[in-house]
Design an enzyme around this catalytic site. Structure first.
Site, PDB file in Angstrom:
ATOM      1  N   HIS A 152      -0.463  -4.184   5.966  1.00 17.82           N
ATOM      2  CA  HIS A 152       0.783  -3.512   5.585  1.00 17.82           C
ATOM      3  C   HIS A 152       2.057  -4.343   5.791  1.00 17.82           C
ATOM      4  CE1 HIS A 152      -0.891   0.896   5.866  1.00 17.82           C
ATOM      5  NE2 HIS A 152      -1.830   0.034   5.507  1.00 17.82           N
ATOM      6  N   ASN A 199     -10.721   0.762   3.299  1.00 14.07           N
ATOM      7  CA  ASN A 199     -11.553   1.525   4.237  1.00 14.07           C
ATOM      8  C   ASN A 199     -11.214   3.018   4.292  1.00 14.07           C
ATOM      9  OD1 ASN A 199      -9.102   0.530   5.580  1.00 14.07           O
ATOM     10  ND2 ASN A 199      -9.921   1.480   7.428  1.00 14.07           N
ATOM     11  N   HIS A 200     -10.040   3.423   3.783  1.00 15.50           N
ATOM     12  CA  HIS A 200      -9.669   4.841   3.822  1.00 15.50           C
ATOM     13  C   HIS A 200     -10.039   5.590   2.531  1.00 15.50           C
ATOM     14  CE1 HIS A 200      -7.675   4.853   7.660  1.00 15.50           C
ATOM     15  NE2 HIS A 200      -6.958   3.795   7.323  1.00 15.50           N
ATOM     16  N   HIS A 236      -9.672  -6.578   1.407  1.00 16.76           N
ATOM     17  CA  HIS A 236      -9.170  -5.642   2.418  1.00 16.76           C
ATOM     18  C   HIS A 236      -9.685  -6.111   3.773  1.00 16.76           C
ATOM     19  CE1 HIS A 236      -7.169  -1.800   2.944  1.00 16.76           C
ATOM     20  NE2 HIS A 236      -8.091  -1.447   3.820  1.00 16.76           N
ATOM     21  N   ASP A 238       0.881  -1.146   0.000  1.00 14.72           N
ATOM     22  CA  ASP A 238       0.000   0.000   0.000  1.00 14.72           C
ATOM     23  C   ASP A 238       0.925   1.203   0.000  1.00 14.72           C
ATOM     24  OD1 ASP A 238      -1.561   2.164   0.750  1.00 14.72           O
ATOM     25  OD2 ASP A 238      -2.388   1.254   2.517  1.00 14.72           O
ATOM     26  N   ASN A 293      -3.608   4.810   1.212  1.00 17.49           N
ATOM     27  CA  ASN A 293      -2.986   5.615   2.275  1.00 17.49           C
ATOM     28  C   ASN A 293      -1.973   6.609   1.704  1.00 17.49           C
ATOM     29  OD1 ASN A 293      -3.202   2.655   4.093  1.00 17.49           O
ATOM     30  ND2 ASN A 293      -4.134   4.534   4.840  1.00 17.49           N
TER      31      ASN A 293
END
Length: 270
Positions: free
Chosen positions: A185, A67-68, A158, A8, A40
């Site tokens: 991550h 989710n971000h 995810h 990511d 991210n």
């Protein structure tokens, strides 16, 4: 067919490290398609259009997310909804006439006579997001396509837990080519292929600051671990040492079976 997957891109360090290595890795492995997860990319939070345009010109075929994706909703919504947008979002957010989520949840890529379907799903376990059951959603999605139309089907799942992606992998054996995990991550050492031909990697890893709490500065995170309270915003770590993580997946064009999974992990200093 060969697919190159990066995950990511975390903050400023991740952007710079990714841009430093992406083309060299792409030239080395000569993939048919490239998939990148940049959820991210903007200070460790959801993407903004400015940072997406920084990497758009590198020859990436598409982006997945998680989710971000809507952290910077007002900035990114038009980018997601653009007709030629390369980015998809998780398919199983709750939607209704009262709630609209910008962006598509799948993308079909075609190049040099090869055609793949890429789907983004998100877990509801420990994620703080209300989503439809990802297993039932995956089944529903696959039934809506004639899967024989594709040379490969790939899912970015995810999620937090290892057990859940192993269950998804077995649930979808023979139905898809490869499922890989994002969100934690940390690149895992468990690349596997089931007898039915579906491949797995629990987590592809991160392109970001090496000495960090999965990308974040420890001092901004320690309240969560020492007294279970998060005070203030989470800061991105800005150390010069970085890691770039990716994987290469080889898939049989005719049978859609995963043939090989190779992890890539590069450490360096900006």
């Amino acid at each position: 067919m060969r697919v190159l997957i990066f995950w990511d891109i975390f903050g400023r360090v991740g952007r710079n490290a990714f841009k430093k290595h992406f083309l060299d890795v792409k030239n080395k492995y000569n993939p048919d398609f490239t998939i990148v997860n940049p959820e991210n990319i903007s200070s460790g939070r959801g993407p903004i259009t400015k940072h997406m345009k920084e990497i758009d010109g590198l020859g990436i075929d598409m982006y997945t997310s998680g989710n971000h994706i809507y952290d910077n909703f007002d900035d990114i919504k038009d980018y997601l909804d653009a007709p030629n947008s390369k980015m998809i979002r998780p398919a199983n957010f709750y939607e209704s006439e009262h709630v609209y989520f910008p962006g598509k949840w799948y993308k079909i890529l075609e190049k040099n006579g090869k055609k793949i379907l890429v789907i983004n799903l998100m877990s509801g376990i420990f994620m703080r997001d209300e989503v439809y059951n990802p297993f039932l959603k995956a089944d529903e999605i696959l039934k809506s396509f004639n899967t024989k139309d594709f040379n490969a089907i790939i899912i970015d799942f995810h999620r937090e837990t290892t057990s859940e992606i192993y269950a998804m992998w077995m649930f979808l054996d023979k139905k898809i080519s490869f499922v890989y995990g994002t969100h934690t991550h940390i690149q895992t050492n468990d690349e596997l292929v089931l007898p039915g031909g579906t491949g797995l990697l629990t987590d592809v890893g991160m392109s970001g600051p090496l000495y960090s709490v999965i990308g974040a500065d420890f001092n901004s995170m320690k309240g969560r671990f020492l007294w279970w309270v998060l005070k203030g915003k989470i800061d991105q770590a800005l150390c010069d040492d970085y890691v770039v993580s990716a994987c290469v997946v080889d898939i049989d064009d005719d049978t859609r079976r995963c043939l090989n999974i190779e992890k890539i992990r590069i450490r360096g200093r900006l």
